[in-house]
Design a protein around this motif. Structure first.
Motif, PDB file in Angstrom:
ATOM      1  N   VAL A  41       0.843  -1.205   0.000  1.00 28.86           N
ATOM      2  CA  VAL A  41       0.000   0.000   0.000  1.00 28.86           C
ATOM      3  C   VAL A  41       0.874   1.250   0.000  1.00 28.86           C
ATOM      4  CG1 VAL A  41      -1.604   1.368   1.406  1.00 28.86           C
ATOM      5  CG2 VAL A  41      -2.035  -1.068   1.031  1.00 28.86           C
ATOM      6  N   ALA A  42       1.913   1.265   0.809  1.00 28.28           N
ATOM      7  CA  ALA A  42       2.818   2.413   0.853  1.00 28.28           C
ATOM      8  C   ALA A  42       3.492   2.618  -0.507  1.00 28.28           C
ATOM      9  CB  ALA A  42       3.867   2.219   1.950  1.00 28.28           C
ATOM     10  N   ALA A  43       3.908   1.514  -1.149  1.00 26.68           N
ATOM     11  CA  ALA A  43       4.542   1.608  -2.465  1.00 26.68           C
ATOM     12  C   ALA A  43       3.554   2.157  -3.499  1.00 26.68           C
ATOM     13  CB  ALA A  43       5.066   0.246  -2.894  1.00 26.68           C
ATOM     14  N   LEU A  44       2.317   1.687  -3.428  1.00 27.87           N
ATOM     15  CA  LEU A  44       1.295   2.173  -4.359  1.00 27.87           C
ATOM     16  C   LEU A  44       0.979   3.652  -4.125  1.00 27.87           C
ATOM     17  CD1 LEU A  44      -1.112  -0.885  -4.458  1.00 27.87           C
ATOM     18  CD2 LEU A  44       0.352  -0.063  -6.309  1.00 27.87           C
ATOM     19  N   GLN A  45       0.953   4.070  -2.863  1.00 30.13           N
ATOM     20  CA  GLN A  45       0.701   5.477  -2.562  1.00 30.13           C
ATOM     21  C   GLN A  45       1.817   6.347  -3.130  1.00 30.13           C
ATOM     22  OE1 GLN A  45       0.209   5.108   1.698  1.00 30.13           O
ATOM     23  NE2 GLN A  45      -2.020   5.235   1.543  1.00 30.13           N
ATOM     24  N   THR A  46       3.055   5.867  -3.024  1.00 33.64           N
ATOM     25  CA  THR A  46       4.186   6.604  -3.591  1.00 33.64           C
ATOM     26  C   THR A  46       4.050   6.679  -5.108  1.00 33.64           C
ATOM     27  OG1 THR A  46       5.611   5.879  -1.788  1.00 33.64           O
ATOM     28  CG2 THR A  46       6.709   6.630  -3.782  1.00 33.64           C
ATOM     29  N   GLU A  47       3.703   5.555  -5.715  1.00 36.12           N
ATOM     30  CA  GLU A  47       3.539   5.526  -7.172  1.00 36.12           C
ATOM     31  C   GLU A  47       2.408   6.455  -7.614  1.00 36.12           C
ATOM     32  OE1 GLU A  47       2.792   2.264 -10.745  1.00 36.12           O
ATOM     33  OE2 GLU A  47       3.207   1.564  -8.721  1.00 36.12           O
ATOM     34  N   ILE A  48       1.323   6.460  -6.869  1.00 36.95           N
ATOM     35  CA  ILE A  48       0.194   7.347  -7.186  1.00 36.95           C
ATOM     36  C   ILE A  48       0.639   8.809  -7.118  1.00 36.95           C
ATOM     37  CG2 ILE A  48      -2.021   8.212  -6.289  1.00 36.95           C
ATOM     38  CD1 ILE A  48      -2.667   5.266  -5.567  1.00 36.95           C
ATOM     39  N   ALA A  49       1.396   9.155  -6.089  1.00 31.21           N
ATOM     40  CA  ALA A  49       1.875  10.531  -5.946  1.00 31.21           C
ATOM     41  C   ALA A  49       2.761  10.912  -7.137  1.00 31.21           C
ATOM     42  CB  ALA A  49       2.645  10.693  -4.630  1.00 31.21           C
TER      43      ALA A  49
END
Length: 112
Positions: A41-49
């Motif tokens: 989830v943290a990796a996806l949030q970074t990717e989304i940003a």
């Protein structure tokens, strides 16, 4: 086991309430799964940003390109209105051709 504060007696939990070794394994696996999901989830949030930043950049570039196209067409229309008509250009060409023929003819007469 449950301790009863009013007595010194300790009561065993019924076996149906006691976690089994299988339950312990399941709990440990669930915790590990939760940690793994949290990392994803943290990796996806970074990717989304990062994608949002790229989209902002693309939006700005798109707006600039639209502005450039509008400026181009405004300049085209403005300059088109300043350009002479095709008839005017053809008349100028004919006049230049006549002037050239006239100049050659005059030059040939002067040579004789």
């Amino acid at each position: 086991m449950i301790s009863n504060p009013t007595t010194t007696k300790t009561t065993e939990l019924p076996t149906s309430v006691q976690p089994t070794s299988g339950d312990t394994v399941k709990i440990r696996q669930a915790k590990e799964n939760y940690k793994a999901v949290s990392v994803k989830v943290a990796a996806l949030q970074t990717e989304i940003a990062q994608l949002e930043q790229q989209m902002d950049k693309v939006d700005k570039e798109s707006i600039q390109m639209q502005d450039d196209v509008i400026d181009y067409w405004l300049n085209y229309v403005e300059n088109k209105n300043k350009m002479p008509s095709l008839d005017t250009i053809q008349n100028r060409v004919k006049a230049l051709q006549v002037a050239v023929v006239t100049a050659k003819t005059a030059e040939e007469k002067n040579k004789r």
